[in-house]
Scaffold this motif. Sequence first.
Motif, PDB file in Angstrom:
ATOM      1  N   LEU A  75       9.078  -3.450  23.020  1.00 36.36           N
ATOM      2  CA  LEU A  75       9.531  -2.065  24.146  1.00 36.36           C
ATOM      3  C   LEU A  75       9.923  -0.680  24.189  1.00 36.36           C
ATOM      4  N   THR A  76      10.189  -0.797  22.389  1.00 39.20           N
ATOM      5  CA  THR A  76       9.820   0.975  21.884  1.00 39.20           C
ATOM      6  C   THR A  76       9.458   0.841  20.309  1.00 39.20           C
ATOM      7  N   GLY A  77       9.511   1.943  20.268  1.00 41.90           N
ATOM      8  CA  GLY A  77       8.570   2.511  18.767  1.00 41.90           C
ATOM      9  C   GLY A  77       7.210   2.313  18.907  1.00 41.90           C
ATOM     10  N   SER A  78       6.922   3.091  17.965  1.00 43.06           N
ATOM     11  CA  SER A  78       5.236   2.923  17.839  1.00 43.06           C
ATOM     12  C   SER A  78       5.032   3.234  16.473  1.00 43.06           C
ATOM     13  N   ASN A  79       5.270   2.156  15.502  1.00 40.18           N
ATOM     14  CA  ASN A  79       4.666   1.358  14.460  1.00 40.18           C
ATOM     15  C   ASN A  79       3.784   0.196  14.856  1.00 40.18           C
ATOM     16  N   PRO A  80       2.602   0.011  14.210  1.00 40.37           N
ATOM     17  CA  PRO A  80       2.530  -1.559  14.685  1.00 40.37           C
ATOM     18  C   PRO A  80       3.437  -2.678  13.962  1.00 40.37           C
ATOM     19  N   PHE A  81       3.380  -3.505  15.022  1.00 41.76           N
ATOM     20  CA  PHE A  81       3.282  -4.270  14.595  1.00 41.76           C
ATOM     21  C   PHE A  81       2.623  -7.073  14.671  1.00 41.76           C
ATOM     22  N   LEU A  82       3.164  -6.782  13.093  1.00 36.70           N
ATOM     23  CA  LEU A  82       3.001  -8.500  12.717  1.00 36.70           C
ATOM     24  C   LEU A  82       4.263  -9.723  13.638  1.00 36.70           C
ATOM     25  N   ALA A  83       3.473 -10.078  14.354  1.00 42.43           N
ATOM     26  CA  ALA A  83       4.454 -11.560  14.263  1.00 42.43           C
ATOM     27  C   ALA A  83       3.817 -13.080  14.257  1.00 42.43           C
ATOM     28  N   TYR A  84       4.820 -13.924  14.188  1.00 38.96           N
ATOM     29  CA  TYR A  84       3.773 -15.851  13.342  1.00 38.96           C
ATOM     30  C   TYR A  84       4.966 -16.104  13.857  1.00 38.96           C
ATOM     31  N   GLY A  85       4.397 -18.250  13.879  1.00 34.24           N
ATOM     32  CA  GLY A  85       5.391 -19.068  13.830  1.00 34.24           C
ATOM     33  C   GLY A  85       5.292 -19.599  13.075  1.00 34.24           C
ATOM     34  N   VAL A  86       6.380 -20.424  12.798  1.00 31.61           N
ATOM     35  CA  VAL A  86       5.846 -21.944  11.440  1.00 31.61           C
ATOM     36  C   VAL A  86       6.581 -23.265  12.559  1.00 31.61           C
TER      37      VAL A  86
END
Length: 681
Positions: A645-656
């Motif tokens: 929604l806000t910010g400019s940094n790339p991100f990672l996401a995952y599930g377990v």
Amino acid sequence: MSLRLAAGVVAALALTAAPAYSQTLIPVAVNVTYGTMNLPGSSPAPYVAASSILPAEVLNDLGAAHSSLAPILVSLRDTGGPNTSLSNLFTTAQRPEAGFGALVAKSSCTVTDVLSPLQILRQAIVLGVPGTGTGQTISASSPAAPAGSLESYTYRNLPVTSGPPCPGCLFDGRVDVTLTRVDFFVTNPASRVTIPIVLSTTGMNSSFFTSELTITNRGTTDATILYSYTPVPGLGGAAGTATDTLAAGRQKTVADAIVFLKGAGIQVGDSGNRGGTLTIAFAGLSSPDAGTAIVRTTTAVAGGRAGLSYAGVLPSRLLSAPVMIPGLRQNQTDRSNVAVLNAGGPTEGSIALRITAFSGEKGNTFEHSLPDVILPPGGFNQISSILAADGVNLTNGYVVVERVAGTAPFYAYGVINDQANSDGSFVTPVPISSTSVISSLTLPVLVETPTFSTELVLTNYSNNLRGLRLTFYSSALSGGSASTLIKLEGGEQQILPNFIQTLRDRGAIVNAAGPVFAGPLVVLDTTGDLRSIGVGARTSSAGGGGRYGLFSTAVPSGSEATERAWIYGLQQNADNRTNLAIVNTGLAGTSADTFRIDIYDGATGQKATAVATEAILPGGFVQLNSILTSYAPGLQNAYAVVTRLTGSNPFLAYGVVNDGGTAGQRTGDGAFLPADVPGAP
């Protein structure tokens, strides 16, 4: 009004502030392109594009002369013409391309050449749906132009109520309008995923593996499915196909893929060891990346189940260039297998793959190529205990897989199995000949708790000495982060059993063991380029006489998410629970990122809830444990999309997905659910 039939029109526009003065008539040339957008799974939607900003009065007169165009001309008038930003055209978060209902060319973006309507749409798709990599094809047709497609409208001292440069000014001039109809047709390419293997077979230590299959259609249209199964030689059964359907937004999970395929009519065999590769082709999807699948292959063990998961592979992520499978070992606690398959279609022919094993020990230059593996379309081959096969005798090693004959795509992967409990960790392939510089590699999480620890694997396939700068982020650390420099000789592979303890031993952190340390690891190279370097992590806990765990591979720069990431196969029931995590990589600066997690009910296709995260600082890590129980009680089958929604940094996401409905139940073994980032390589 005067009607013109000339092929070309030359014109210009004059507006003056009130009061009006006697003016020379200055013609205005305006190109108006209109028609329909024909999108997959949608009814034709009207659009209009104009090359100049027109006063509302001109649009009203044009609409009066062409009643069929009036609604879309009103839309053009009400949106303010080219002043509206392109992003306002795309209103559907899940499927932005559906927002073309009233396309207007926008002068504030790069879509400005309305003399080429086809180029407008092509550019709009690229700009409005960043990084989808969908591969949609666009065609256009121009029905016979209606009579009166070239028209002139003359106005004397007309008070302008809208449109630049100044509403309220007087317009004195002629507007020549060229009307062109162009209908666009957007077609999705064939959409399919390749499942490396589905099984119902015995293994070592009295294990018996079965494959749970989850299929997702996150799109807005119903899909038909074609399953194509190719048996592994020696595992019985016959090749075959079967059809299925999956409604829009739905996700279904079948406990045993082999039993499911048999019930669908494929002759997989009635009993005994069975297994094969599976291609799932989707038709009718609203977008070509809306259909996917993920497999969890497990065996019963004391107290529950243990195993691994792997995602179906999109055609764009199949392989043609050499890849490395890092992190392999053969010792008293672990053994490693490597599998390869021909992922080509029935007409693409056989391929030959060469698998070369390398020692990871410093100073040991051993390498050995196993006999080439010949695979027909859909063919599969596994080399069990590869570091002890065909004369190889290594405890620490890696392999390189390359295609030496044929043109069909292939896939390769590794599995590290625990010698005691047979739990597996899936190791994805690492390209070694990327054409782009890899400036960073990011692991989503390393942990140290009283129960869990993370082993770090660093592999240098190149012949050169490499210096790796490793920075670990955790809110439990003094200062929030810790760094160390590790040197890797050419060909060397280091397997560090508990990396956080390694940092402690090196003096990089002063915090004693005890608290929960959890967070990402960012790896940089002193050369600025991490090509030929592999970075992976295996997080595990003691159980079943050995260790239960999972493997994750570092994400290279450019493959992180920047807008949204999808995670499929979320479960919550008596036997399983799912955690979901998000990482702010910090690679683009010091901004905090905030996110929304939309959770969808796989049974109905409806959004069940939306979860807003707190601000995540650069290097920050947030995990939502038992996410369905915590935020969507009663939901058992779900998928989620994480949106920045806000910010400019790339991100990672995952599930377990963890074995056990609540923490502390059953084995607790985790299966890694990688995020699907549209457009990522």
